[in-house]
Design an enzyme around this catalytic site. Structure first.
Site, PDB file in Angstrom:
ATOM      1  N   LEU A   1     -26.444 -38.999 -45.024  1.00 16.41           N
ATOM      2  CA  LEU A   1     -25.632 -39.192 -46.228  1.00 16.41           C
ATOM      3  C   LEU A   1     -25.363 -40.648 -46.586  1.00 16.41           C
ATOM      4  CD1 LEU A   1     -22.993 -36.336 -45.848  1.00 16.41           C
ATOM      5  CD2 LEU A   1     -25.360 -36.220 -46.603  1.00 16.41           C
ATOM      6  N   GLU A   2     -25.397 -41.539 -45.609  1.00 11.47           N
ATOM      7  CA  GLU A   2     -25.161 -42.942 -45.940  1.00 11.47           C
ATOM      8  C   GLU A   2     -26.363 -43.451 -46.738  1.00 11.47           C
ATOM      9  OE1 GLU A   2     -24.850 -45.642 -42.628  1.00 11.47           O
ATOM     10  OE2 GLU A   2     -23.666 -47.060 -43.774  1.00 11.47           O
TER      11      GLU A   2
ATOM     12  N   PRO B   1     -35.299 -40.721 -40.662  1.00 14.33           N
ATOM     13  CA  PRO B   1     -35.691 -42.010 -41.257  1.00 14.33           C
ATOM     14  C   PRO B   1     -35.016 -43.247 -40.664  1.00 14.33           C
ATOM     15  CG  PRO B   1     -34.197 -40.846 -42.739  1.00 14.33           C
ATOM     16  CD  PRO B   1     -34.464 -39.923 -41.581  1.00 14.33           C
ATOM     17  N   TYR B   2     -34.019 -43.077 -39.808  1.00 21.36           N
ATOM     18  CA  TYR B   2     -33.335 -44.241 -39.239  1.00 21.36           C
ATOM     19  C   TYR B   2     -33.477 -44.257 -37.720  1.00 21.36           C
ATOM     20  CZ  TYR B   2     -31.468 -45.035 -43.826  1.00 21.36           C
ATOM     21  OH  TYR B   2     -31.369 -45.289 -45.164  1.00 21.36           O
ATOM     22  N   GLY B   3     -33.140 -45.408 -37.142  1.00 20.51           N
ATOM     23  CA  GLY B   3     -33.088 -45.500 -35.692  1.00 20.51           C
ATOM     24  C   GLY B   3     -31.931 -44.659 -35.197  1.00 20.51           C
ATOM     25  N   GLY B   4     -30.832 -44.828 -35.889  1.00 23.45           N
ATOM     26  CA  GLY B   4     -29.651 -44.057 -35.535  1.00 23.45           C
ATOM     27  C   GLY B   4     -28.679 -44.029 -36.683  1.00 23.45           C
TER      28      GLY B   4
ATOM     29  N   GLU C   1     -24.377 -43.292 -37.243  1.00 22.54           N
ATOM     30  CA  GLU C   1     -23.141 -43.208 -36.470  1.00 22.54           C
ATOM     31  C   GLU C   1     -22.230 -42.048 -36.849  1.00 22.54           C
ATOM     32  OE1 GLU C   1     -24.147 -45.493 -38.664  1.00 22.54           O
ATOM     33  OE2 GLU C   1     -22.520 -46.330 -39.861  1.00 22.54           O
TER      34      GLU C   1
ATOM     35  N   HIS D   1     -25.373 -49.663 -30.307  1.00 21.96           N
ATOM     36  CA  HIS D   1     -25.060 -49.971 -31.704  1.00 21.96           C
ATOM     37  C   HIS D   1     -24.289 -48.811 -32.370  1.00 21.96           C
ATOM     38  CE1 HIS D   1     -25.879 -51.728 -35.744  1.00 21.96           C
ATOM     39  NE2 HIS D   1     -25.860 -50.457 -36.097  1.00 21.96           N
ATOM     40  N   GLU D   2     -24.843 -47.623 -32.266  1.00 25.42           N
ATOM     41  CA  GLU D   2     -24.190 -46.488 -32.945  1.00 25.42           C
ATOM     42  C   GLU D   2     -22.816 -46.208 -32.344  1.00 25.42           C
ATOM     43  OE1 GLU D   2     -25.534 -46.032 -35.587  1.00 25.42           O
ATOM     44  OE2 GLU D   2     -27.557 -46.742 -35.134  1.00 25.42           O
TER      45      GLU D   2
ATOM     46  N   HIS E   1     -20.169 -48.466 -33.693  1.00 24.56           N
ATOM     47  CA  HIS E   1     -19.656 -48.044 -35.004  1.00 24.56           C
ATOM     48  C   HIS E   1     -18.385 -47.201 -34.874  1.00 24.56           C
ATOM     49  CE1 HIS E   1     -22.316 -49.428 -38.161  1.00 24.56           C
ATOM     50  NE2 HIS E   1     -23.410 -48.982 -37.560  1.00 24.56           N
TER      51      HIS E   1
ATOM     52  N   GLU F   1     -21.940 -53.329 -40.672  1.00 25.03           N
ATOM     53  CA  GLU F   1     -23.113 -53.553 -39.819  1.00 25.03           C
ATOM     54  C   GLU F   1     -23.075 -54.877 -39.056  1.00 25.03           C
ATOM     55  OE1 GLU F   1     -24.967 -51.237 -38.966  1.00 25.03           O
ATOM     56  OE2 GLU F   1     -24.608 -49.744 -40.534  1.00 25.03           O
TER      57      GLU F   1
ATOM     58  N   ASP G   1     -29.658 -48.032 -51.199  1.00 21.37           N
ATOM     59  CA  ASP G   1     -30.871 -47.840 -50.386  1.00 21.37           C
ATOM     60  C   ASP G   1     -31.881 -48.960 -50.633  1.00 21.37           C
ATOM     61  OD1 ASP G   1     -30.112 -45.525 -49.082  1.00 21.37           O
ATOM     62  OD2 ASP G   1     -30.966 -44.197 -50.610  1.00 21.37           O
TER      63      ASP G   1
ATOM     64  N   TYR H   1     -26.770 -57.002 -41.389  1.00 20.93           N
ATOM     65  CA  TYR H   1     -26.767 -56.925 -39.928  1.00 20.93           C
ATOM     66  C   TYR H   1     -26.767 -58.310 -39.310  1.00 20.93           C
ATOM     67  CZ  TYR H   1     -28.150 -52.001 -40.381  1.00 20.93           C
ATOM     68  OH  TYR H   1     -28.186 -50.672 -40.689  1.00 20.93           O
TER      69      TYR H   1
ATOM     70  N   ARG I   1     -39.349 -43.223 -38.880  1.00 11.39           N
ATOM     71  CA  ARG I   1     -38.298 -44.231 -38.934  1.00 11.39           C
ATOM     72  C   ARG I   1     -38.706 -45.338 -39.901  1.00 11.39           C
ATOM     73  NH1 ARG I   1     -36.101 -47.467 -33.597  1.00 11.39           N
ATOM     74  NH2 ARG I   1     -34.509 -48.688 -34.706  1.00 11.39           N
TER      75      ARG I   1
END
Ligand code: BES
Ligand code: ZN
Length: 639
Positions: free
Chosen positions: A160-161, A289-292, A294, A318-319, A322, A341, A399, A407, A594
């Site tokens: 959703l982000e 689609p992402y590494g992670g 949160e 990292h996650e 968060h 980030e 996006d 980051y 990813r």
């Protein structure tokens, strides 16, 4: 006591004038990426009753808000505007019985269609509003997979982000709004959710079970995460389990077992105790689609983290970080995304430092620095997207603005402040204060700066000596901090030898043992340095040297299963125009979803063999997540 206006006046004097002159008129800043009138309401509680229909590939259900209007009493009707995107609205009821009319405004890219409701309620009067809806085929929040794309059973997950919550249910889709959430989700398969399990699953209709969750800490809606499929779990720590499809469960458990708890304890020392209860990890499907991501209580992660050597678990640090930065203390709009980030990368590296020592923290920061430089170099519009503070307006799509800048520029700003203020010992009290002060709130960069200036009143000169103009508002690379290079020097030296060898054609003296003592993180830096160093050679003119290098380091580089290494190997081969590698890269792009790898992977391919890039995209595009597909399409100049 100071009156409100004097207080503002006093505060207005606080920051350096060049920063003050840019302070938004509203505090916190207004979110331009929502069509909702979120400032005029307060949510007390949100209840989601959802049903996952794998047959129709939709989620059906209702959202129930308990709300209070903050609008002035003299207004006869309240207007409530919510965000939606490609949703079907079936029914709206006020107070459990009264049907309301609704209007869905024409779609406005990229923000979606505003849902407008009108009814009268007194200011502050609590009332409930239920909206029945379904998602549609064009939903950008969900990816549906058939059993053929998984280990056999259908699967769905949400992402959703930043602004896709509106494509899952009508909401105030802004990080400025937080709510406690109850979710009851019916599905044929096990469900995980961004919250705590509230009760055992109960029996639902059509062979479904209903899974019950609570999120008692108020969260913004972009943090909601839902996945359903053939999921099983295994413990990885005293408050942690990993969830994934059964075929990966053992590998996933091995990869994370023990480390997650160490991360949590390290973070708790730096900030304060973990407030969310459990901390679990979902290893999602390949196309994630992402590494992670949160999602509170349930980090969503890519299966590329399973490297069989625990070398990718920093993503979990990292996650997890968060849980404080982003989830407890949240950016009020995506223009201030660096607060989420940049702070998270800062905490992630502090966790790495606590567990593996300061040189390891600096090594990670060096790799981040290279990422930042590469990312800015590759930008279509660096003038716009390489600034720390973004200006998305109502036309900007978060996006598309996404990059390493929030980051790494964000991290470097915090690292710069840490150094200027006397190192971690002197910065830590501020870290704790900041997270305590803004817990459960959403803020902007100016509130961060106010707090920093307030906290270090007696070090004002130090703060005033920061080049705020450059850090906050200028495009391009920020000033380079001094990094401890003790873990980088060997790798730099080895790369230097290769630059010489490439020019002389003499490859004697290199052996696989060169990489014996090199960790995966150092190997990443080595492969970055080969192509990014100022002293590097044009590998396309030295393909022979490149071939030698890959042959000598075959075991560690070519045989690696770690996606971070695999990607860099391809980059090196493509930069060296080793043509045989293009097809292999194309094939690899069919195995990862990813975006961190897929997007630059296609860009590389496009640079050296556009027909192959287009053909590969044509073949794979429907296996990618909708966001990934849209962005690669753009990267290839197809939209
Ligand atoms: N919150 C982000 C992922 C995200 C950002 C999703 C913006 C959608 C929009 C997450 O925490 C993240 O940063 N993931 C990184 C991993 C990390 C170690 C830097 C990623 O996916 O690569
Ligand atoms: Zn993050």
């Amino acid at each position: 006591m100071l009156s409100r206006s004097t207080k503002n006046l006093v505060r207005k004097m606080t920051l350096p004038s060049l920063v003050e002159s840019r302070r938004p008129t509203t505090s916190p800043d207004i979110d331009p990426s929502t069509l909702s009138n979120y400032q005029q309401f307060q949510i007390q509680k949100t209840t989601l009753n959802l049903e996952v229909s794998f047959d129709q590939r939709i989620i059906n259900g209702s959202v129930l808000y308990q709300l209070r209007s903050l609008q002035a009493q003299e207004e006869a009707t309240n207007r409530l505007c919510l965000d939606t995107s490609y949703l079907q609205i079936h029914n709206v009821t006020l107070g459990g019985s009264k049907n309301l009319q609704w209007e869905l405004k024409p779609r406005q890219e990229p923000l979606g269609s505003q849902l407008v409701l009108e009814y009268s309620k007194d200011k502050n009067e609590e009332h409930s509003l239920q909206i029945d809806f379904s998602t549609t085929e064009r939903c950008t929040a969900l990816q549906w997979l058939s059993g053929k794309q998984t280990s056999g059973k259908p699967y769905v997950f949400s992402q959703l982000e930043a602004i896709h919550a509106r494509s899952l249910f009508p909401c105030f889709d802004t990080p400025s709004v937080k709510s406690v959430i109850t979710a009851n989700i019916a599905s044929r398969y096990p469900v995980v959710f961004s919250g705590r399990i509230a009760a055992d699953p109960s029996d639902g209709q059509n062979g479904n079970k209903i899974y019950h969750f609570e999120q008692p800490v108020p969260i913004p809606f972009y943090l909601i995460g839902i996945a359903s499929g053939d999921l099983e779990s295994a413990p990885i720590g005293p408050r942690s389990s990993v969830y994934t499809e059964p075929f990966r469960l053992k590998d996933a458990q091995w990869e994370f077992d023990g480390d997650v708890e160490k991360f949590i304890q390290a973070a708790e020392k730096i900030v304060f105790p973990y407030e969310w209860g459990t901390y679990d990890v979902l290893i999602n499907v390949d196309s994630y689609p992402y590494g992670g991501m949160e999602s509170p209580n349930m980090t969503f992660a890519t299966p590329t983290l399973i490297a069989h050597d625990k070398s990718n678990i920093d993503v979990i640090a990292h996650e997890l970080a968060h849980s404080w930065s982003g989830n407890l203390v949240t950016n009020c709009s995506w223009n201030h995304f660096w607060l989420n980030e940049g702070w998270t990368v800062y905490l992630e590296r502090r966790i790495v430092g606590a567990l593996h020592g300061e040189p390891a923290r600096h090594l990670s920061a060096l790799i981040g620095w290279n990422d930042l430089s590469e990312s800015i170099n590759a930008m279509s519009d660096p003038e716009r997207f390489s600034k720390l503070l973004q200006d998305l307006g109502t036309k900007g799509d978060p996006d598309e603005a996404f990059s390493s800048v929030p980051y790494e520029k964000g991290f470097n700003l915090l690292f710069h402040l840490e150094n200027k203020l006397g190192g971690p010992e002197n910065f830590d009290p501020f870290v704790k204060h900041y997270f305590q002060k803004f817990a459960k709130q959403s803020l902007d960069t100016y509130q961060f700066l106010d707090t920093l200036y307030e906290f270090y009143q007696d070090k004002r000169e130090i703060l005033d000596s920061v080049d705020w103009e450059t850090w906050l508002y200028k495009p391009g690379m920020p000033p380079k901090p001094k990094f401890d290079t003790s873990l980088a020097d060997d790798v730099y030296e080895l790369a230097g030898k290769w630059f010489k060898a490439a020019q002389s054609g003499d490859y004697n003296g290199f052996t696989p043992d060169d990489l014996n003592k090199v960790s995966t993180v150092q190997l990443v830096l080595f492969l970055d340095t080969l192509v990014q160093s100022e002293n590097s050679v044009d590998w396309s003119k030295h393909a022979d040297a490149a071939r030698h290098l890959l042959e000598i380091y075959h075991e560690k580089v070519v045989n690696s299963q770690n996606a971070e290494i695999v990607f860099r190997k391809f980059r090196f081969q493509v930069e060296s125009r080793i043509e045989g590698s293009y097809k292999e890269l194309a094939q690899w792009l069919g195995t990862v979803g990813r975006m961190k790898f897929v997007r630059p992977g296609f860009r590389l391919l496009n640079k050296v063999d556009r027909p192959l890039a287009l053909e590969t995209f044509q073949e794979l595009k429907d296996t990618y997540h909708p966001i990934c597909k849209a962005l690669v399409k753009q990267d290839l100049g197809l939209s």
